[in-house]
Design a protein around this motif. Structure first.
Motif, PDB file in Angstrom:
ATOM      1  N   GLU A 107     -20.055  92.026  63.313  1.00 30.33           N
ATOM      2  CA  GLU A 107     -18.829  91.232  63.216  1.00 30.33           C
ATOM      3  C   GLU A 107     -18.191  91.366  61.837  1.00 30.33           C
ATOM      4  O   GLU A 107     -18.817  91.112  60.815  1.00 30.33           O
ATOM      5  N   GLY A 108     -16.943  91.819  61.825  1.00 28.49           N
ATOM      6  CA  GLY A 108     -16.202  91.984  60.583  1.00 28.49           C
ATOM      7  C   GLY A 108     -16.262  93.385  60.011  1.00 28.49           C
ATOM      8  O   GLY A 108     -15.486  93.712  59.109  1.00 28.49           O
ATOM      9  N   SER A 109     -17.159  94.245  60.511  1.00 29.13           N
ATOM     10  CA  SER A 109     -17.259  95.599  59.961  1.00 29.13           C
ATOM     11  C   SER A 109     -16.155  96.505  60.474  1.00 29.13           C
ATOM     12  O   SER A 109     -15.818  97.502  59.830  1.00 29.13           O
ATOM     13  N   ILE A 110     -15.581  96.161  61.631  1.00 23.27           N
ATOM     14  CA  ILE A 110     -14.475  96.954  62.162  1.00 23.27           C
ATOM     15  C   ILE A 110     -13.491  96.014  62.847  1.00 23.27           C
ATOM     16  O   ILE A 110     -13.886  95.009  63.459  1.00 23.27           O
ATOM     17  N   THR A 111     -12.222  96.302  62.707  1.00 17.95           N
ATOM     18  CA  THR A 111     -11.182  95.438  63.258  1.00 17.95           C
ATOM     19  C   THR A 111     -10.953  95.785  64.721  1.00 17.95           C
ATOM     20  O   THR A 111     -10.619  96.917  65.060  1.00 17.95           O
ATOM     21  N   GLY A 112     -11.140  94.818  65.582  1.00 20.18           N
ATOM     22  CA  GLY A 112     -10.937  95.019  67.005  1.00 20.18           C
ATOM     23  C   GLY A 112     -10.499  93.727  67.671  1.00 20.18           C
ATOM     24  O   GLY A 112     -10.362  92.680  67.024  1.00 20.18           O
ATOM     25  N   ILE A 113     -10.291  93.779  68.971  1.00 17.54           N
ATOM     26  CA  ILE A 113      -9.783  92.616  69.690  1.00 17.54           C
ATOM     27  C   ILE A 113     -10.785  91.463  69.643  1.00 17.54           C
ATOM     28  O   ILE A 113     -10.439  90.331  69.289  1.00 17.54           O
ATOM     29  N   PHE A 158     -12.142 126.168  73.134  1.00 14.37           N
ATOM     30  CA  PHE A 158     -11.495 125.080  73.879  1.00 14.37           C
ATOM     31  C   PHE A 158     -12.549 124.170  74.492  1.00 14.37           C
ATOM     32  O   PHE A 158     -12.386 122.948  74.534  1.00 14.37           O
ATOM     33  N   GLY A 159     -13.643 124.749  75.004  1.00 17.44           N
ATOM     34  CA  GLY A 159     -14.717 123.934  75.546  1.00 17.44           C
ATOM     35  C   GLY A 159     -15.356 123.053  74.489  1.00 17.44           C
ATOM     36  O   GLY A 159     -15.670 121.878  74.742  1.00 17.44           O
ATOM     37  N   THR A 160     -15.527 123.588  73.268  1.00 13.95           N
ATOM     38  CA  THR A 160     -16.061 122.783  72.169  1.00 13.95           C
ATOM     39  C   THR A 160     -15.127 121.634  71.824  1.00 13.95           C
ATOM     40  O   THR A 160     -15.567 120.516  71.530  1.00 13.95           O
ATOM     41  N   PHE A 161     -13.819 121.896  71.882  1.00 20.32           N
ATOM     42  CA  PHE A 161     -12.849 120.832  71.617  1.00 20.32           C
ATOM     43  C   PHE A 161     -12.961 119.716  72.647  1.00 20.32           C
ATOM     44  O   PHE A 161     -12.920 118.526  72.294  1.00 20.32           O
ATOM     45  N   PHE A 162     -13.098 120.058  73.922  1.00 16.21           N
ATOM     46  CA  PHE A 162     -13.182 119.031  74.962  1.00 16.21           C
ATOM     47  C   PHE A 162     -14.388 118.119  74.735  1.00 16.21           C
ATOM     48  O   PHE A 162     -14.290 116.896  74.910  1.00 16.21           O
ATOM     49  N   LEU A 163     -15.513 118.678  74.353  1.00 12.60           N
ATOM     50  CA  LEU A 163     -16.701 117.859  74.101  1.00 12.60           C
ATOM     51  C   LEU A 163     -16.487 116.933  72.902  1.00 12.60           C
ATOM     52  O   LEU A 163     -16.776 115.736  72.961  1.00 12.60           O
ATOM     53  N   GLY A 164     -15.992 117.496  71.810  1.00 15.11           N
ATOM     54  CA  GLY A 164     -15.782 116.686  70.607  1.00 15.11           C
ATOM     55  C   GLY A 164     -14.722 115.625  70.790  1.00 15.11           C
ATOM     56  O   GLY A 164     -14.861 114.498  70.292  1.00 15.11           O
ATOM     57  N   TYR A 165     -13.658 115.958  71.533  1.00 17.30           N
ATOM     58  CA  TYR A 165     -12.581 114.989  71.721  1.00 17.30           C
ATOM     59  C   TYR A 165     -12.990 113.866  72.668  1.00 17.30           C
ATOM     60  O   TYR A 165     -12.471 112.752  72.577  1.00 17.30           O
ATOM     61  N   SER A 166     -13.900 114.144  73.572  1.00 16.71           N
ATOM     62  CA  SER A 166     -14.429 113.075  74.429  1.00 16.71           C
ATOM     63  C   SER A 166     -15.167 112.040  73.588  1.00 16.71           C
ATOM     64  O   SER A 166     -15.043 110.831  73.829  1.00 16.71           O
ATOM     65  N   VAL A 167     -15.911 112.504  72.587  1.00 23.62           N
ATOM     66  CA  VAL A 167     -16.584 111.574  71.674  1.00 23.62           C
ATOM     67  C   VAL A 167     -15.557 110.760  70.895  1.00 23.62           C
ATOM     68  O   VAL A 167     -15.721 109.550  70.674  1.00 23.62           O
ATOM     69  N   HIS A 168     -14.468 111.409  70.485  1.00 22.50           N
ATOM     70  CA  HIS A 168     -13.406 110.709  69.748  1.00 22.50           C
ATOM     71  C   HIS A 168     -12.771 109.611  70.599  1.00 22.50           C
ATOM     72  O   HIS A 168     -12.514 108.499  70.117  1.00 22.50           O
ATOM     73  N   ILE A 169     -12.500 109.892  71.862  1.00 21.02           N
ATOM     74  CA  ILE A 169     -11.897 108.886  72.747  1.00 21.02           C
ATOM     75  C   ILE A 169     -12.843 107.702  72.935  1.00 21.02           C
ATOM     76  O   ILE A 169     -12.419 106.527  72.913  1.00 21.02           O
ATOM     77  N   ALA A 170     -14.136 107.989  73.106  1.00 15.44           N
ATOM     78  CA  ALA A 170     -15.111 106.895  73.266  1.00 15.44           C
ATOM     79  C   ALA A 170     -15.143 106.012  72.019  1.00 15.44           C
ATOM     80  O   ALA A 170     -15.209 104.780  72.113  1.00 15.44           O
ATOM     81  N   PHE A 171     -15.060 106.642  70.844  1.00 12.93           N
ATOM     82  CA  PHE A 171     -15.057 105.863  69.604  1.00 12.93           C
ATOM     83  C   PHE A 171     -13.790 105.023  69.500  1.00 12.93           C
ATOM     84  O   PHE A 171     -13.832 103.869  69.041  1.00 12.93           O
ATOM     85  N   CYS A 172     -12.638 105.566  69.908  1.00 12.33           N
ATOM     86  CA  CYS A 172     -11.381 104.811  69.848  1.00 12.33           C
ATOM     87  C   CYS A 172     -11.440 103.579  70.750  1.00 12.33           C
ATOM     88  O   CYS A 172     -10.982 102.490  70.373  1.00 12.33           O
ATOM     89  N   VAL A 173     -12.007 103.738  71.947  1.00 13.84           N
ATOM     90  CA  VAL A 173     -12.108 102.606  72.873  1.00 13.84           C
ATOM     91  C   VAL A 173     -13.007 101.521  72.292  1.00 13.84           C
ATOM     92  O   VAL A 173     -12.666 100.326  72.277  1.00 13.84           O
ATOM     93  N   LEU A 174     -14.169 101.925  71.784  1.00 15.26           N
ATOM     94  CA  LEU A 174     -15.095 100.943  71.220  1.00 15.26           C
ATOM     95  C   LEU A 174     -14.502 100.270  69.981  1.00 15.26           C
ATOM     96  O   LEU A 174     -14.681  99.064  69.772  1.00 15.26           O
ATOM     97  N   ALA A 175     -13.804 101.035  69.136  1.00 16.17           N
ATOM     98  CA  ALA A 175     -13.220 100.452  67.930  1.00 16.17           C
ATOM     99  C   ALA A 175     -12.085  99.494  68.259  1.00 16.17           C
ATOM    100  O   ALA A 175     -11.873  98.501  67.559  1.00 16.17           O
ATOM    101  N   ALA A 176     -11.325  99.779  69.324  1.00 15.48           N
ATOM    102  CA  ALA A 176     -10.232  98.879  69.705  1.00 15.48           C
ATOM    103  C   ALA A 176     -10.769  97.563  70.268  1.00 15.48           C
ATOM    104  O   ALA A 176     -10.213  96.496  70.006  1.00 15.48           O
ATOM    105  N   VAL A 177     -11.857  97.640  71.032  1.00 17.52           N
ATOM    106  CA  VAL A 177     -12.439  96.419  71.603  1.00 17.52           C
ATOM    107  C   VAL A 177     -13.339  95.720  70.592  1.00 17.52           C
ATOM    108  O   VAL A 177     -13.350  94.497  70.472  1.00 17.52           O
ATOM    109  N   ALA A 178     -14.136  96.508  69.825  1.00 23.41           N
ATOM    110  CA  ALA A 178     -15.065  95.998  68.803  1.00 23.41           C
ATOM    111  C   ALA A 178     -16.068  95.005  69.385  1.00 23.41           C
ATOM    112  O   ALA A 178     -16.107  93.839  68.984  1.00 23.41           O
ATOM    113  N   PRO A 179     -16.888  95.442  70.344  1.00 24.24           N
ATOM    114  CA  PRO A 179     -17.888  94.518  70.897  1.00 24.24           C
ATOM    115  C   PRO A 179     -18.959  94.194  69.856  1.00 24.24           C
ATOM    116  O   PRO A 179     -19.336  95.030  69.037  1.00 24.24           O
ATOM    117  N   GLY A 180     -19.458  92.963  69.896  1.00 25.59           N
ATOM    118  CA  GLY A 180     -20.427  92.535  68.900  1.00 25.59           C
ATOM    119  C   GLY A 180     -21.752  93.236  68.991  1.00 25.59           C
ATOM    120  O   GLY A 180     -22.446  93.401  67.985  1.00 25.59           O
TER     121      GLY A 180
END
Length: 273
Positions: A193-199, A166-188
């Motif tokens: 630019e254009g490599s990932i679809t974001g706001i 369960f501890g290993t899951f928490f660490l890995g899932y934290s990385v997943h959440i960070a990736f989801c946030v960055l992919a949704a915003v898609a900062p340059g």
């Protein structure tokens, strides 16, 4: 000497019958030996099979006693690439969490594949080959990363009720959440630019090319919906946060937090000794 030769040559020839058969005695002892050896070989082969079955039963008994599960790839059925059997291997009270986690993993796969489609369209519009290559890299790293970083640890933790998993899951899932946030915003500064679809990427592309901008908006909507597979309203990164909260509440309520501390302390002591 000449008389003896003349006597021998004067002997009449022996009669010969054309239809007569000549009996050649066979060695019966050799045929019996061959049959005996064949019988002995068959008996040895049967004995080897019995021993093999006996030792295989002992091996599987030890495996079950040790809590080791042999994982065979069974999903998807037409081309198995992973092991996934929630209905038969996960306890009933954790099956809902695992089904939502699996839907989240499938949503990640859909998002990355659709992102590659949008990057291919941008490449055809003259945005460069590098963005398509980056989109392929996101697929090759994101899908296996999502499976091995958080889904597989959560699956094994739910199946074996292991606190450290369960501890290993928490660490890995934290990385997943960070990736989801960055992919949704898609900062340059983080994504080309254009490599990932974001706001931000959609806002930059849409004024220059409305068709490509619309495709990015569709891809962004798909990404938001896939990040929340149990709701029709796009809520970016909400389902990963809810998933983390559900697992954490179970983790604390079942006493796994204290168990993980004890197990970590015991392993630290054993490694020090």
């Amino acid at each position: 000497m000449c008389c003896a030769c003349s006597r021998l040559s004067s002997l009449p020839p022996e009669p010969y019958e054309s239809g007569a058969t000549i009996d050649i005695p066979l060695d019966t002892h050799s045929t019996k030996d061959v049959k005996a050896k064949e019988k002995e070989l068959k008996e040895k082969e049967a004995e080897l099979k019995r021993r093999e079955q006996f030792y295989s039963r002992i091996y599987f008994a030890f495996v079950l006693a040790a809590g080791i599960v042999i994982e065979e790839k069974n999903w998807p059925s037409f081309f198995p690439v992973i092991h996934n059997d929630i209905a038969n291997e996960i306890p009933i009270h954790l099956q809902k969490i695992m089904y939502v986690a699996f839907a989240t993993l499938i949503g990640l796969v859909v998002c990355l594949l659709y992102n590659a489609v949008a990057a291919t369209a941008a490449w055809s519009k003259g945005y460069g080959l590098i963005i398509w290559l980056l989109a392929v890299i996101y697929i090759l790293t994101g899908i296996p990363g999502g499976f091995y970083l958080w889904y597989s640890p959560l699956y094994k933790a739910a199946r074996t009720d292991s606190a450290l998993r369960f501890g290993t899951f928490f660490l890995g899932y934290s990385v997943h959440i960070a990736f989801c946030v960055l992919a949704a915003v898609a900062p340059g500064f983080f994504f080309r630019e254009g490599s990932i679809t974001g706001i931000l990427a959609a806002l930059v592309i849409f004024p220059n090319d409305r068709a490509l901008g619309s495709l990015n908006n569709i891809a962004l909507t798909t990404k938001l919906n896939c990040s929340n597979p149990i709701s029709s309203k796009p809520k970016p990164c909400l389902i990963p946060g809810l998933k983390l909260q559900q697992v954490f509440m179970y983790f604390r309520g079942s006493g796994k937090a204290a168990e993980m501390k004890r197990e970590a302390a015991r392993r630290t002591m054993m490694s020090a000794l």
